[in-house]
Design a protein around this motif. Structure first.
Motif, PDB file in Angstrom:
ATOM      1  N   ALA A  72     -83.940  23.103  11.236  1.00 29.84           N
ATOM      2  CA  ALA A  72     -83.408  23.710  10.035  1.00 29.84           C
ATOM      3  C   ALA A  72     -81.635  23.805  10.236  1.00 29.84           C
ATOM      4  O   ALA A  72     -80.864  23.507   9.353  1.00 29.84           O
ATOM      5  N   ILE A  73     -81.291  24.023  11.520  1.00 25.27           N
ATOM      6  CA  ILE A  73     -79.957  24.026  11.944  1.00 25.27           C
ATOM      7  C   ILE A  73     -79.207  22.576  11.685  1.00 25.27           C
ATOM      8  O   ILE A  73     -78.161  22.642  10.879  1.00 25.27           O
ATOM      9  N   LYS A  74     -79.939  21.779  12.008  1.00 24.21           N
ATOM     10  CA  LYS A  74     -79.444  20.448  11.936  1.00 24.21           C
ATOM     11  C   LYS A  74     -78.999  19.939  10.467  1.00 24.21           C
ATOM     12  O   LYS A  74     -77.995  19.348  10.064  1.00 24.21           O
ATOM     13  N   ALA A  75     -80.170  20.436   9.701  1.00 24.50           N
ATOM     14  CA  ALA A  75     -80.145  20.042   8.118  1.00 24.50           C
ATOM     15  C   ALA A  75     -78.998  20.676   7.426  1.00 24.50           C
ATOM     16  O   ALA A  75     -78.278  20.216   6.655  1.00 24.50           O
ATOM     17  N   ILE A  76     -78.863  21.932   7.826  1.00 19.36           N
ATOM     18  CA  ILE A  76     -77.731  22.865   7.213  1.00 19.36           C
ATOM     19  C   ILE A  76     -76.391  22.573   7.918  1.00 19.36           C
ATOM     20  O   ILE A  76     -75.502  22.219   6.805  1.00 19.36           O
ATOM     21  N   ARG A  77     -76.298  21.874   8.997  1.00 18.38           N
ATOM     22  CA  ARG A  77     -75.103  21.426   9.160  1.00 18.38           C
ATOM     23  C   ARG A  77     -74.784  20.132   8.808  1.00 18.38           C
ATOM     24  O   ARG A  77     -73.537  19.859   8.526  1.00 18.38           O
ATOM     25  N   GLU A  78     -75.814  19.344   8.524  1.00 15.13           N
ATOM     26  CA  GLU A  78     -75.615  17.790   7.872  1.00 15.13           C
ATOM     27  C   GLU A  78     -75.616  17.936   6.228  1.00 15.13           C
ATOM     28  O   GLU A  78     -75.794  16.862   5.683  1.00 15.13           O
ATOM     29  N   SER A  79     -75.652  19.117   5.665  1.00 16.47           N
ATOM     30  CA  SER A  79     -75.753  19.120   4.190  1.00 16.47           C
ATOM     31  C   SER A  79     -74.680  18.916   3.491  1.00 16.47           C
ATOM     32  O   SER A  79     -74.796  18.641   2.236  1.00 16.47           O
ATOM     33  N   GLY A  80     -73.454  18.477   4.042  1.00 10.67           N
ATOM     34  CA  GLY A  80     -72.348  17.989   3.467  1.00 10.67           C
ATOM     35  C   GLY A  80     -71.866  19.288   2.666  1.00 10.67           C
ATOM     36  O   GLY A  80     -70.628  19.123   1.985  1.00 10.67           O
ATOM     37  N   MET A  81     -72.106  20.606   2.959  1.00  3.61           N
ATOM     38  CA  MET A  81     -71.748  21.715   2.339  1.00  3.61           C
ATOM     39  C   MET A  81     -70.450  22.411   3.331  1.00  3.61           C
ATOM     40  O   MET A  81     -69.938  23.629   3.034  1.00  3.61           O
ATOM     41  N   ASN A  82     -70.153  21.747   4.421  1.00  2.40           N
ATOM     42  CA  ASN A  82     -69.223  22.486   5.238  1.00  2.40           C
ATOM     43  C   ASN A  82     -69.494  23.583   6.050  1.00  2.40           C
ATOM     44  O   ASN A  82     -68.898  24.480   6.067  1.00  2.40           O
ATOM     45  N   LEU A  83     -70.894  23.505   6.153  1.00  2.00           N
ATOM     46  CA  LEU A  83     -71.396  24.796   6.790  1.00  2.00           C
ATOM     47  C   LEU A  83     -71.500  24.494   8.528  1.00  2.00           C
ATOM     48  O   LEU A  83     -71.963  23.428   8.902  1.00  2.00           O
ATOM     49  N   ASN A  84     -71.438  25.696   9.223  1.00  2.00           N
ATOM     50  CA  ASN A  84     -71.549  25.656  10.633  1.00  2.00           C
ATOM     51  C   ASN A  84     -72.366  26.951  11.030  1.00  2.00           C
ATOM     52  O   ASN A  84     -71.823  27.876  11.473  1.00  2.00           O
ATOM     53  N   PRO A  85     -73.594  26.570  10.989  1.00  2.00           N
ATOM     54  CA  PRO A  85     -74.452  27.642  11.366  1.00  2.00           C
ATOM     55  C   PRO A  85     -74.709  27.879  12.927  1.00  2.00           C
ATOM     56  O   PRO A  85     -74.322  27.028  13.964  1.00  2.00           O
ATOM     57  N   GLU A  86     -75.106  29.096  13.145  1.00  2.00           N
ATOM     58  CA  GLU A  86     -75.153  29.603  14.510  1.00  2.00           C
ATOM     59  C   GLU A  86     -76.428  30.147  14.784  1.00  2.00           C
ATOM     60  O   GLU A  86     -77.085  30.749  13.716  1.00  2.00           O
ATOM     61  N   VAL A  87     -76.950  30.163  15.696  1.00  2.00           N
ATOM     62  CA  VAL A  87     -78.427  30.548  16.067  1.00  2.00           C
ATOM     63  C   VAL A  87     -78.509  31.899  16.763  1.00  2.00           C
ATOM     64  O   VAL A  87     -77.957  31.818  17.756  1.00  2.00           O
ATOM     65  N   GLU A  88     -79.481  32.782  16.610  1.00  5.78           N
ATOM     66  CA  GLU A  88     -79.764  33.840  17.433  1.00  5.78           C
ATOM     67  C   GLU A  88     -81.156  34.065  17.351  1.00  5.78           C
ATOM     68  O   GLU A  88     -81.888  34.709  16.481  1.00  5.78           O
ATOM     69  N   GLY A  89     -81.974  33.246  18.453  1.00  7.38           N
ATOM     70  CA  GLY A  89     -83.259  33.342  18.445  1.00  7.38           C
ATOM     71  C   GLY A  89     -83.834  32.594  17.418  1.00  7.38           C
ATOM     72  O   GLY A  89     -83.625  31.388  17.229  1.00  7.38           O
TER      73      GLY A  89
END
Length: 229
Positions: free
Chosen positions: A125-142
């Protein structure tokens, strides 16, 4: 005694269209002052080869899909709904993010994606969000993914325009498939009509595709103007 007028029998919508509607293709000669040749094809003959209404609906579906994509993913202000249709590649196949994660708005600057129900899909999911093209940089906590909303800068606006163009090109690829499938179907019906008839139907389909491309470009122009302000 007054005589009654006989009632007219109503034709079905399809049979009426088949017998009365004429598919028209205009062959326009290039250059000023040259005449235009117009040929008519009876709809019943055309429908025996291909249903142009179905082709038209498929092309319209491409336009609607692009409009929906623009509304959901190409917006100056990122919202939870923008993340819904992000495609995540999992062991069970490709799934929309909202099928495996609970998406919510924490604050005007932060979106949360709770992956507690499918923790094994968190990395994907993190990979998909980051590569969505929407300039999003997700961070994860658990199993909780934090997605900071980008500031509305000129660079961000230009990035969204680039994304809109990419999505429009994908829509054109889908349109080409519709056109190719339709023309291939017509080519397989050469035993049902003359070569001239087949050629005119193919040109009719190509014209429909060209008109759809123009519509896609129009929506892109409107979206570009909206994004750049």
């Amino acid at each position: 005694m007054t005589s009654r007028r006989p009632r007219r029998r109503r034709r079905s919508r399809r049979s009426g269209r088949a017998s009365l509607f004429l598919v028209t293709w205009a062959l326009v000669a290039k250059g000023k002052g040259q005449s235009q040749t117009r040929m008519n094809l009876n709809a019943a003959l055309v429908e025996d080869i291909i249903n142009l209404e179905d082709v038209d609906e498929e092309m319209k579906a491409v336009i609607e899909a692009l409009k929906d994509n623009f509304n959901k993913t190409v917006n100056i202000r990122t919202s939870p709904g923008s993340l819904d249709s992000i495609t995540v590649v999992t062991a069970d196949g490709k799934l929309a993010l909202n099928q495996i994660g609970q998406i919510s708005m924490k604050s005007p600057q932060l979106i949360l994606v709770n992956m507690a129900s499918f923790p094994e899909c968190t990395a994907a999911a993190i990979k998909a969000i980051r590569e969505s093209g929407m300039n999003l940089n997700p961070e994860v906590e658990g199993t909780l993914i934090r997605v900071p909303i980008p500031k509305v800068t000129r660079e961000h606006r230009e990035m969204l325009v680039k994304l809109a163009k990419q999505n429009t090109n994908k829509a054109k690829d889908s349109l080409r498939k519709v056109r190719t499938n339709a023309i291939n179907k017509v080519k397989k019906s050469k035993d049902k009509a003359s070569e001239d008839t087949i050629r005119l139907i193919e040109k009719q389909i190509s014209q429909m595709a060209d008109d759809t491309v123009a519509e896609l470009d129009r929506h892109l122009a409107v979206k570009t103007k909206e994004l750049l302000g």
